[in-house]
Design an enzyme around this catalytic site. Structure first.
Site, PDB file in Angstrom:
ATOM      1  N   THR A 380     -20.652  14.705 -15.151  1.00  0.00           N
ATOM      2  CA  THR A 380     -19.474  13.882 -15.195  1.00  0.00           C
ATOM      3  C   THR A 380     -18.704  14.192 -13.938  1.00  0.00           C
ATOM      4  O   THR A 380     -19.041  15.123 -13.240  1.00  0.00           O
ATOM      5  CB  THR A 380     -18.704  14.281 -16.467  1.00  0.00           C
ATOM      6  OG1 THR A 380     -19.534  13.961 -17.569  1.00  0.00           O
ATOM      7  CG2 THR A 380     -17.365  13.616 -16.604  1.00  0.00           C
ATOM      8  N   ASN A 400     -22.962  10.614 -18.333  1.00  0.00           N
ATOM      9  CA  ASN A 400     -23.417  11.678 -19.232  1.00  0.00           C
ATOM     10  C   ASN A 400     -24.282  12.665 -18.461  1.00  0.00           C
ATOM     11  O   ASN A 400     -23.746  13.503 -17.761  1.00  0.00           O
ATOM     12  CB  ASN A 400     -24.098  11.155 -20.494  1.00  0.00           C
ATOM     13  CG  ASN A 400     -24.200  12.262 -21.545  1.00  0.00           C
ATOM     14  OD1 ASN A 400     -23.386  13.186 -21.522  1.00  0.00           O
ATOM     15  ND2 ASN A 400     -25.148  12.196 -22.434  1.00  0.00           N
ATOM     16  N   ASP A 422     -24.218  11.235 -26.796  1.00  0.00           N
ATOM     17  CA  ASP A 422     -22.969  11.865 -27.261  1.00  0.00           C
ATOM     18  C   ASP A 422     -22.682  11.536 -28.727  1.00  0.00           C
ATOM     19  O   ASP A 422     -21.809  12.143 -29.344  1.00  0.00           O
ATOM     20  CB  ASP A 422     -21.782  11.435 -26.389  1.00  0.00           C
ATOM     21  CG  ASP A 422     -21.622  12.328 -25.157  1.00  0.00           C
ATOM     22  OD1 ASP A 422     -22.288  13.377 -25.106  1.00  0.00           O
ATOM     23  OD2 ASP A 422     -20.840  11.973 -24.269  1.00  0.00           O
ATOM     24  N   SER A 451     -16.334  12.041 -27.060  1.00  0.00           N
ATOM     25  CA  SER A 451     -16.384  12.669 -25.738  1.00  0.00           C
ATOM     26  C   SER A 451     -15.659  14.008 -25.754  1.00  0.00           C
ATOM     27  O   SER A 451     -14.875  14.296 -26.660  1.00  0.00           O
ATOM     28  CB  SER A 451     -15.696  11.732 -24.739  1.00  0.00           C
ATOM     29  OG  SER A 451     -15.585  12.332 -23.476  1.00  0.00           O
ATOM     30  N   GLY A 472     -18.552  18.735 -17.234  1.00  0.00           N
ATOM     31  CA  GLY A 472     -19.147  19.932 -17.840  1.00  0.00           C
ATOM     32  C   GLY A 472     -19.516  19.772 -19.300  1.00  0.00           C
ATOM     33  O   GLY A 472     -19.671  20.779 -19.997  1.00  0.00           O
ATOM     34  N   GLY A 473     -19.652  18.506 -19.785  1.00  0.00           N
ATOM     35  CA  GLY A 473     -20.051  18.308 -21.182  1.00  0.00           C
ATOM     36  C   GLY A 473     -19.097  19.043 -22.105  1.00  0.00           C
ATOM     37  O   GLY A 473     -17.873  18.943 -21.974  1.00  0.00           O
TER      38      GLY A 473
HETATM   39  O1  DON Z   1     -18.148  12.516 -22.615  1.00  0.00           O
HETATM   40  C1  DON Z   1     -18.635  13.632 -22.660  1.00  0.00           C
HETATM   41  O2  DON Z   1     -18.128  14.556 -23.242  1.00  0.00           O
HETATM   42  C2  DON Z   1     -19.933  13.913 -21.902  1.00  0.00           C
HETATM   43  N1  DON Z   1     -20.720  12.712 -21.817  1.00  0.00           N
HETATM   44  C3  DON Z   1     -19.596  14.465 -20.572  1.00  0.00           C
HETATM   45  C4  DON Z   1     -20.811  14.799 -19.761  1.00  0.00           C
HETATM   46  C5  DON Z   1     -20.562  15.789 -18.721  1.00  0.00           C
HETATM   47  O3  DON Z   1     -19.470  16.248 -18.519  1.00  0.00           O
HETATM   48  C6  DON Z   1     -21.719  16.261 -17.963  1.00  0.00           C
HETATM   49  N2  DON Z   1     -21.286  17.061 -16.864  1.00  0.00           N
HETATM   50  N3  DON Z   1     -21.591  18.033 -16.408  1.00  0.00           N
END
Ligand code: DON
Length: 569
Positions: A380, A400, A422, A451, A472-473
């Site tokens: 992201t 994602n 997600d 998210s 960072g997910g």
């Molecule tokens: O929306 C979310 O929480 C995830 N799709 C974010 C993905 C993400 O941050 C990946 N990055 N390193």
């Protein structure tokens, strides 16, 4: 149209300026990490994008014009996460102190089904929600950027988007990190596309090679000339639907025509006199950060010490409980009732920590979500912008995974997201971030997937104080939370706060992740003695932030974990 070149950190930055009332020479443009500027600043994951956004500020655009320009520039210069084929979330605060949030998160297509990622025996079909056309939700970024710009922008769209069209057509030199990253997914691009894609060339990528994206330039031109219709209908939509039909993709013309970004009521809360304004569901980020700060306000030592075992243990135990809540309660508010007020309520949070032991870790197996009685009806990218009037925007946007599902829409030149992962494909089973979801986040037609993105704005004494966010997910929430504490409690400046080592706990799996190189061994020993199970990770989050300091100046925090760069004047 005139062009100026300037060089910082051995990176040649192309800044395209249409010079009207002012010239580049009128201003000292700064670029780097930790810079301080007086008139405006953009901090993003790529120097090209920060430069283009700052160019728009210099041309007289406000923070929202610059944000739209930066978002399009990231879609060109940072294909790993910058996008027009994904979605995002924004927090906005104008110079009069009015704030708003805009949700341009992807949606499940209308033909999506609850069990679409399960085989006949109800087992998860490996890779379907991440690596195939069925992984893509209906993209929201273009609708969101244009909606934000039409409400808050001051310059014409044409002017905002043109630098990105030129950048896509003429190309830009990839950084060393980008070259490595593109090489690492070369096979995926080759295997998943039946047509040539700009991210694969005859040889491997090397730093300084030029990435040209001619199809993307033409798609951006259609958006420039036709607005949202340039993406959600006409030839771009035809190309998306044609791509879907090559495999198991579900997005059709109706899904695209019916997509719209949604303005939502921000989640707000106070922490030690600071007002935090962040994103509501369908992100868990705003609620979770408010919960974590609520716990800290009551339980953190009077004199907190950065990365002392006492502070870190408390933060881990708070994160454990808050991620358990996330997993149970949160989803798309248009589909499920979410007890936001109860979750951030102080009494609830105190109760949540009632079994906290200052000397011993608790076990996630024994921790479930909190009980709320009668609820009210990892790629992201994040960037932060402030202009001279202190209009501000925090914008997190994503495909994602890195490069989404690695599928490029033939003829349109942009990558598709794999955001459907997600959703909770099957209750109790983890997604790629190890996050376990429940019924609240099950797949349903037209629903937005939960998210962790946490764009946030902080006020001090009713004035703008900080703008921040991170990729960072699942680690986004902890990255934003810890960066906030680094400034508000540990007295760091913005760059120190962003660069400081981070750790992460998300309830399940029952592990504390620490950044490998930075973890302090005395701290780790103490935590292990308390019973914490430590695991190493190369990095956690990538925060790009701006803080207002004395005299109204802007201080940048551009995360040194990536190519992230601040630019301002
Ligand atoms: O929306 C979310 O929480 C995830 N799709 C974010 C993905 C993400 O941050 C990946 N990055 N390193």
């Amino acid at each position: 149209m005139r062009r100026y070149f300037f060089c910082v950190n051995a990176i040649l930055l192309l800044l395209v300026l249409t010079v009207s009332s002012c010239t580049y020479e009128d201003y000292e443009i700064k670029q780097g990490r930790g810079i301080v500027c007086s008139n405006g600043m953009v901090v993003s994951a790529h120097p090209e994008a920060s430069g283009i956004g700052t160019g728009i500020l210099i041309e007289g655009g406000n923070a929202f014009d610059a944000a739209a320009a930066t978002a399009f520039a990231l879609a060109v210069s940072y294909p790993t996460a910058g996008n027009i084929g994904g979605g995002g979330l924004m927090v906005i605060r104008d110079s009069d102190g009015r704030y708003a949030t805009l949700d341009c998160r992807e949606k499940a297509p209308d033909s999506a089904m609850n069990d679409m990622y399960l085989d006949e025996e109800d087992n998860i079909i490996k890779g379907m929600s991440t690596s195939t056309l069925a992984a893509s939700g209906v993209p929201g970024s273009v609708a969101g950027i244009l909606e934000m710009h039409s409400e808050y922008g001051s310059l014409p769209l044409k002017k905002i988007i043109q630098p990105s069209i030129d950048l896509a057509r003429e190309g830009f030199p990839v950084t060393s990190r980008q070259a490595k990253s593109l090489n690492s997914v070369r096979k995926r691009f080759i295997n998943r596309n039946d047509h040539p894609v700009p991210f694969v060339k005859d040889n491997l990528w090397a730093e300084g090679d030029t990435l040209i994206q001619a199809d993307l330039a033409r798609t951006l031109e259609r958006i420039r000339d036709n607005g949202t219709e340039g993406f959600y209908s006409g030839s771009t939509a035809d190309m998306i639907v044609k791509e879907m039909k090559k495999g198991n993709g579900l997005i059709n013309h109706n899904d695209l025509e019916n997509y719209s970004a949604v303005w939502r009521e921000p989640v707000t809360g106070m922490y030690s006199g600071y007002k935090i304004i962040s994103i509501p569901p369908p992100s868990s980020g705003g609620v979770a950060v408010m919960q974590l700060l609520g716990i800290m306000e009551d339980m953190l030592n009077e004199q907190p010490v950065f990365h002392s075992s006492e502070d870190v243990h408390l933060m881990i135990e708070a994160e454990r409980r808050i991620y358990a809540d996330r997993s149970f309660y949160l989803g798309d508010p248009d589909f499920v009732e979410i007890p936001v007020n109860e979750l951030v309520n102080k009494d609830y949070l105190i109760d949540r920590m009632s079994d906290f032991d200052t000397l011993k870790t608790s076990s996630s197996a024994n921790i479930s979500h909190g009980l709320i009685v009668a609820p009210e009806s990892e790629e992201t990218t994040h960037f932060s912008v402030i202009d001279k009037d202190h209009n501000a925007i925090a914008f997190t946007t994503t495909l994602n995974s890195s490069y989404g599902n690695c599928i490029v829409v033939e003829g349109a030149g942009f990558l598709l997201n794999n955001e459907m992962d997600d959703f909770s494909s099957k209750p109790g089973y983890p997604n790629i971030y190890g996050l376990i979801g429940g019924e609240a986040n099950s797949v349903q037609p037209g629903k937005r997937m939960l998210s962790s993105m946490t764009p946030a704005i902080v006020e001090k004494d009713n004035n703008l104080y900080m703008v921040l966010g991170s990729p960072g997910g699942s680690t986004i929430i902890t990255s934003v939370f810890q960066t906030l504490l680094n400034v508000l409690e540990y007295q760091m400046n913005m760059q120190q706060a962003v660069d400081a080592p981070r750790f992460h706990h998300q309830w399940m799996p029952d592990l504390v992740y620490f950044e490998k190189l930075e973890a302090d061994s005395v701290l780790i020993r103490k935590l292990e003695n308390m019973g914490h199970n430590i695991q190493w990770r190369s990095s956690i989050g990538r925060v790009d932030a701006i803080r207002i300091i004395k005299g109204g100046k802007m201080e940048a925090g551009a995360d040194s974990r990536g190519d992230d760069m601040a630019c301002g004047y």
